[in-house]
Design a protein around this motif. Sequence first.
Motif, short mmCIF file in Angstrom:
data_model
loop_
_atom_site.label_atom_id
_atom_site.label_comp_id
_atom_site.label_asym_id
_atom_site.label_seq_id
_atom_site.Cartn_x
_atom_site.Cartn_y
_atom_site.Cartn_z
N SER A 208 0.81 -1.22 0.00
CA SER A 208 0.00 0.00 0.00
C SER A 208 0.84 1.26 0.00
N GLN A 209 2.12 1.13 0.32
CA GLN A 209 3.00 2.30 0.39
C GLN A 209 3.25 2.82 -1.02
N ALA A 210 2.79 4.00 -1.30
CA ALA A 210 2.95 4.57 -2.64
C ALA A 210 4.42 4.83 -2.93
N ALA A 211 4.88 4.26 -4.02
CA ALA A 211 6.28 4.45 -4.39
C ALA A 211 6.47 5.81 -5.04
N GLN A 212 7.66 6.37 -4.84
CA GLN A 212 7.99 7.60 -5.54
C GLN A 212 7.96 7.32 -7.04
N PRO A 213 7.30 8.16 -7.84
CA PRO A 213 7.18 7.88 -9.28
C PRO A 213 8.56 7.72 -9.92
N VAL A 214 8.61 6.84 -10.92
CA VAL A 214 9.84 6.67 -11.69
C VAL A 214 10.26 8.02 -12.24
N THR A 215 11.54 8.34 -12.06
CA THR A 215 12.03 9.65 -12.51
C THR A 215 12.85 9.49 -13.79
N LEU A 216 12.48 10.24 -14.81
CA LEU A 216 13.23 10.29 -16.06
C LEU A 216 13.60 11.75 -16.31
N THR A 217 14.88 12.02 -16.39
CA THR A 217 15.31 13.41 -16.56
C THR A 217 16.09 13.57 -17.85
N ASP A 218 15.74 14.61 -18.57
CA ASP A 218 16.42 14.96 -19.81
C ASP A 218 16.33 13.82 -20.83
N THR A 219 16.91 14.04 -21.94
CA THR A 219 16.97 13.03 -23.00
C THR A 219 18.34 13.09 -23.66
N LEU A 220 18.71 12.00 -24.31
CA LEU A 220 19.98 11.93 -25.01
C LEU A 220 19.70 11.32 -26.37
N GLU A 306 4.75 -2.08 -7.28
CA GLU A 306 3.55 -1.31 -7.61
C GLU A 306 3.11 -1.56 -9.06
N ARG A 307 4.07 -1.65 -9.97
CA ARG A 307 3.75 -1.82 -11.39
C ARG A 307 3.19 -3.21 -11.67
N VAL A 308 3.74 -4.24 -11.03
CA VAL A 308 3.39 -5.61 -11.37
C VAL A 308 2.22 -6.14 -10.55
N TYR A 309 2.06 -5.65 -9.33
CA TYR A 309 1.10 -6.23 -8.38
C TYR A 309 -0.33 -6.25 -8.92
N GLU A 310 -0.73 -5.18 -9.58
CA GLU A 310 -2.13 -5.05 -10.00
C GLU A 310 -2.57 -6.16 -10.95
N ASP A 311 -1.67 -6.62 -11.81
CA ASP A 311 -2.02 -7.63 -12.81
C ASP A 311 -1.43 -9.00 -12.49
N ALA A 312 -0.92 -9.18 -11.26
CA ALA A 312 -0.26 -10.43 -10.91
C ALA A 312 -1.27 -11.55 -10.67
N ASP A 313 -0.85 -12.80 -10.97
CA ASP A 313 -1.68 -13.94 -10.60
C ASP A 313 -1.50 -14.21 -9.10
N ALA A 314 -2.20 -15.20 -8.57
CA ALA A 314 -2.21 -15.42 -7.12
C ALA A 314 -0.82 -15.72 -6.56
N THR A 315 -0.05 -16.55 -7.27
CA THR A 315 1.28 -16.92 -6.77
C THR A 315 2.23 -15.74 -6.81
N GLN A 316 2.20 -14.97 -7.90
CA GLN A 316 3.08 -13.81 -8.00
C GLN A 316 2.65 -12.73 -7.01
N GLU A 317 1.34 -12.59 -6.81
CA GLU A 317 0.86 -11.61 -5.84
C GLU A 317 1.34 -11.95 -4.44
N ALA A 318 1.31 -13.25 -4.08
CA ALA A 318 1.80 -13.68 -2.76
C ALA A 318 3.29 -13.40 -2.62
N TRP A 319 4.04 -13.61 -3.71
CA TRP A 319 5.48 -13.36 -3.68
C TRP A 319 5.77 -11.87 -3.50
N LEU A 320 5.07 -11.02 -4.24
CA LEU A 320 5.27 -9.57 -4.13
C LEU A 320 4.86 -9.07 -2.74
N THR A 321 3.79 -9.63 -2.20
CA THR A 321 3.35 -9.24 -0.85
C THR A 321 4.40 -9.61 0.18
N ALA A 322 4.97 -10.80 0.05
CA ALA A 322 6.01 -11.23 0.99
C ALA A 322 7.25 -10.36 0.87
#
Length: 369
Positions: A208-220, A306-322
């Motif tokens: 539930s802890q909101a992660a700081q958004p991915v930061t992308l700075t400048d371009t090359l 945060e990115r993967v949890y929403e679409d994870a299956d039950a086993t992956q969700e349990a792994w991410l939760t742990a």
Amino acid sequence: KRTYLPGDKNLDLTGGKINVYYTDGTSEQMDITADMVSGYDPSKRGTQTITVTCGGCTCSFNVTVAENFVSGWSVALGDYIGLDFYVELSDDVCNAPEAYIFIQTDNRAIAVPTNGQNQQTIHFDLCAAEMNQLVELEILDADGVTLWYESCSVRGYANEILNSNGSTALKNLLKAMLSYGGASQRYYDFDVENAADYDIQYEFTQPSQAAQPVTLTDTLDGVDFYGASLLAQDRTVIRYYFKTERISDLTFTCGGTVCTPVRKDDLYYIDAVGIAPNRYDEQVVVEVTDGEGVCSVGYSVLNYIERVYEDADATQEAWLTALYNYHLAAEEYLASPECIHQDRDDDGICDVCDETVVIIIDFYAINDL
């Protein structure tokens, strides 16, 4: 018991017996007791002859105070999972080029040369899914003869603390770690019948802890950030992928350290390692520069969860939760002044909590020093 560690004060005579014969032709079997034995010196290493005296008659047996042994072992609680063995060697063994220390599990083995060092700390890496794997250590002399054998597991070490009067925060951390290990076994379908979290009761908090958004700075020009993934090895690794056709013109740094990108198909990747579980919320920044322009990306373990949890299956969700709860428990534990400091790079700073490491040595006796 025939083999002892230096300093073991008392002989273990359990099961020791003598046959006593009398002049009238009768006999009996008697237990060996402490008042019967003499000749034991716990500070003298090697083979010793122990004399047993009864009714003015004597017999003897041999015991060995080990010259090469494991004086202790512990679980690493830093940025990696594994076991640390504290090995002590005699001069003869540590100076023999053919002598070595052999460590193995069912999956792999390593041979560590003695390197002329009497005292060594040997680390054996384990993946999260291997916390219940039995790790075996042997000290072998130049002829391949086993001088000492030790076996243990991360789960075994944790059990000792969980059954002790240790701190609540440490016990909670170990329960979270074992839960992560068991979830990893089920996620990777590895040795599931031997799960590290069997009989472990742990109340999970959903991510539930909101992660700081991915930061992308400048371009090359000619450099595209392609994405990031998470590797749950013996260390937690964030892998950053880039797509570019001008790799020879670029310099990559990760956390301020220059890195060499690795090619995979038509992509290049950089691995961020050394991420302790209490820092899963902190972003590791990778920069790419051609000497003029700079682009950078900041990503954290929580970004991945945060990115993967929403679409994870039950086993992956349990792994991410742990994994998430392992992070929370590490934060709680290291927020208290109970950190077991580790300084593997010898820079004077704890690898886990960033505190200055202070070594206190108590001298109980000094002679001619």
